[in-house]
Design an enzyme around this catalytic site. Sequence first.
Site, PDB file in Angstrom:
ATOM      1  N   HIS A 142       5.177   5.825  11.507  1.00 33.64           N
ATOM      2  CA  HIS A 142       4.657   5.662  10.142  1.00 33.64           C
ATOM      3  C   HIS A 142       3.733   6.857   9.886  1.00 33.64           C
ATOM      4  O   HIS A 142       2.511   6.723   9.835  1.00 33.64           O
ATOM      5  CB  HIS A 142       3.900   4.334  10.068  1.00 33.64           C
ATOM      6  N   ARG A 195      11.245   3.829   3.217  1.00 31.83           N
ATOM      7  CA  ARG A 195      10.942   2.885   4.304  1.00 31.83           C
ATOM      8  C   ARG A 195      12.219   2.124   4.620  1.00 31.83           C
ATOM      9  O   ARG A 195      12.927   1.676   3.717  1.00 31.83           O
ATOM     10  CB  ARG A 195       9.837   1.911   3.891  1.00 31.83           C
ATOM     11  N   LYS A 198      26.417  -4.054  -2.140  1.00 33.08           N
ATOM     12  CA  LYS A 198      27.876  -3.990  -2.301  1.00 33.08           C
ATOM     13  C   LYS A 198      28.521  -3.242  -1.142  1.00 33.08           C
ATOM     14  O   LYS A 198      29.720  -2.980  -1.143  1.00 33.08           O
ATOM     15  CB  LYS A 198      28.222  -3.263  -3.601  1.00 33.08           C
ATOM     16  N   ARG A 204       0.798  -1.242   0.000  1.00 35.19           N
ATOM     17  CA  ARG A 204       0.000   0.000   0.000  1.00 35.19           C
ATOM     18  C   ARG A 204       0.820   1.277   0.000  1.00 35.19           C
ATOM     19  O   ARG A 204       0.570   2.201  -0.775  1.00 35.19           O
ATOM     20  CB  ARG A 204      -0.902   0.069   1.260  1.00 35.19           C
ATOM     21  N   THR A 205       1.783   1.334   0.901  1.00 32.46           N
ATOM     22  CA  THR A 205       2.483   2.609   1.088  1.00 32.46           C
ATOM     23  C   THR A 205       3.240   2.978  -0.187  1.00 32.46           C
ATOM     24  O   THR A 205       3.133   4.096  -0.689  1.00 32.46           O
ATOM     25  CB  THR A 205       3.439   2.518   2.286  1.00 32.46           C
TER      26      THR A 205
HETATM   27  N1   CP Z   1      -0.103  -0.075   5.914  1.00 31.41           N
HETATM   28  C1   CP Z   1       1.079  -0.335   5.331  1.00 31.41           C
HETATM   29  O1   CP Z   1       2.125   0.248   5.664  1.00 31.41           O
HETATM   30  O2   CP Z   1       1.010  -1.280   4.358  1.00 31.41           O
HETATM   31  P1   CP Z   1       2.246  -1.767   3.470  1.00 31.41           P
HETATM   32  O3   CP Z   1       3.233  -2.422   4.396  1.00 31.41           O
HETATM   33  O4   CP Z   1       1.666  -2.704   2.453  1.00 31.41           O
HETATM   34  O5   CP Z   1       2.863  -0.548   2.851  1.00 31.41           O
END
Ligand code: CP
Length: 315
Positions: free
Chosen positions: A129, A101, A80, A51-52
């Site tokens: 998050h 991320r 590397k 999603r993110t």
């Molecule tokens: N909610 C969320 O962070 O989903 P993903 O890990 O799929 O990005």
Amino acid sequence: MANRSIVSIANYSREKLQNLLDMAGEFEKCPNRDILKGKVVATLFFEPSTRTRLSFETAANRLGARVIGFADPKATSSTKGETLKDTIKMVSNYADVIVMRHKLEGAAQYASEVTDVPIINAGDGSNLHPSQTMLDLYSIYKTQGTLENLKIYMVGDLKYGRTVHSLLMTMRKYNPEFHFIAPKELEMPEEYKEYCVKNGIKYVEQTDFTEDTIADADILYMTRVQRERFTDLMEYERVKDAYILRADMLGKCKPNMKILHPLPRVNEIEYAVDDSKHAYYFEQAHNGLFAREALICDVLGITLEDIKNDKTVIL
Ligand code: CP
């Protein structure tokens, strides 16, 4: 331009949060524009995501930007031995915004200190998050008509769940009452309970998860037990099915109650719940597109006024 990175939104003022909610509302009305034409957004995902990453990339594409990046760090020179600092400095040569991320807590903060290109934290370990929090706030605001005085029940993995940590810190301005429902092994960490005490946030801890114990909730925020954060997989097996929401537990819920979940779901919400009027998790994920359109614009210095006056809307 000052670095406008979004590492956390916990300290944003109510005015700032409302502004972002209003921006998301404008994007929900008209998601397709050319307001970011000529910009490049980089998405660096050192940890898996559906999603993110896809909603950030969709947001950038729908606003006319181009997207570069990776979904798997194995395909990059980090294998590397290239450091995070060098990777960020390199990508800063190419992109106007970096969405990242990373499995390490504090990685987004660190990245924001080594570049002038704005970083958007797309999740750093079990820490924060903020873009998820933004879409959670937008989902709560849309479904409840307010963010004020709500009873928010958080269920499941409250130890490793960065979405619940981010949400509870950001909600402090709205007089929430939290109910933390978790097995002992996954209870809300002390630092977040101390944060609640220090900031006058009401909370109750409970282990029961029944039709009666959730009857008073405005928001039921379910979470997945995060297998990838466990060092002892036997412990994961012990707790993974501790709380499963079943359709027959919704009989006493308040009419306004909505079930949120950051997703992915594993086993914690049975499929029959999807047909309930209380289920909102798929709409919540859809709201992520509008919230992330707002966040990308915000770090680029594009204001709510700019968006309201935007003439690049594509109908
Ligand atoms: N909610 C969320 O962070 O989903 P993903 O890990 O799929 O990005």
